[in-house]
Design an enzyme around this catalytic site. Sequence first.
Site, PDB file in Angstrom:
ATOM      1  CG  ASP A 105      -1.799  -1.102   1.415  1.00 38.68           C
ATOM      2  OD1 ASP A 105      -2.149  -1.707   0.396  1.00 38.68           O
ATOM      3  OD2 ASP A 105      -2.171  -1.396   2.564  1.00 38.68           O
TER       4      ASP A 105
HETATM    5  N1  URA Z   1      -1.160  -5.919   4.056  1.00 37.31           N
HETATM    6  C1  URA Z   1      -1.675  -4.688   4.011  1.00 37.31           C
HETATM    7  O1  URA Z   1      -2.699  -4.400   4.614  1.00 37.31           O
HETATM    8  N2  URA Z   1      -1.019  -3.748   3.288  1.00 37.31           N
HETATM    9  C2  URA Z   1       0.130  -3.985   2.633  1.00 37.31           C
HETATM   10  O2  URA Z   1       0.699  -3.081   2.013  1.00 37.31           O
HETATM   11  C3  URA Z   1       0.648  -5.298   2.692  1.00 37.31           C
HETATM   12  C4  URA Z   1      -0.017  -6.234   3.410  1.00 37.31           C
END
Ligand code: URA
Length: 237
Positions: A105
Amino acid sequence: MTSAERLHKVMAAAGYCSRRQAEQLIAAGRVTVDGRVAVIGEKVTPSTEILVDGRSLGDVQRRYYVLLHKPVGVVSTLSDPQGRQRVVDLVRDIPARLYPVGRLDLTTSGLLLLTNDGDLAQRLAHPRHEIDKTYLVRVRGHLDRQAVSRLEQGVRLEDGLTAPAKVAALRNSGSHCWFELTIHEGRNRQVRRMCESLGYPVSRLARIGYAFLTLDGLEPGAYRLLTDDEVARLKVL
Ligand code: URA
């Protein structure tokens, strides 16, 4: 490549050689496109078959395997309509088109692999291989024993029950709690959704491990190439 691009640029972007060397190869008549000898300046599309000395560009190009420490605020997608910095912008000096293996993310930092080896990228991303990914998580509130066992047993999310996860190194700090969570699935925003569904909003998230790989002292924004041994180990996971 989304549309027609000049052949020498495509050869360079594939990591095969520099643009100038590509022009020299084309001028020497050593490059064919769809079975005929190429000419300098011509354009090709993604479906054009490009051969150098009779061998496909895909077979001869160098493969790069990069371990990047993705900083917060950088997108993992290849294009961003809002023009934010992309992970591929951080590995610009590698002379090949690299693709991230999975995503993190915007607000997640940590370990991200990038490669131009499509076969390995696909293999690693396939759920069948159940590759462990370890995250350092900070949540609001103190995780209680029940929440830990829910994480360990599986959490029901809107896209189904999650596979059992491992919780380690749990410690409280003020109004927050830090812990390491290891999962092998790769659903969208999975860690955030798992914690949120138990009533613990995630306030920091960093991926610190991927299979046997760690960030080993890389600063955010920095990267290193994997060793031959590491690549060989990833290929047999
Ligand atoms: N889980 C999440 O919630 N976000 C990420 O970026 C990776 C794993």
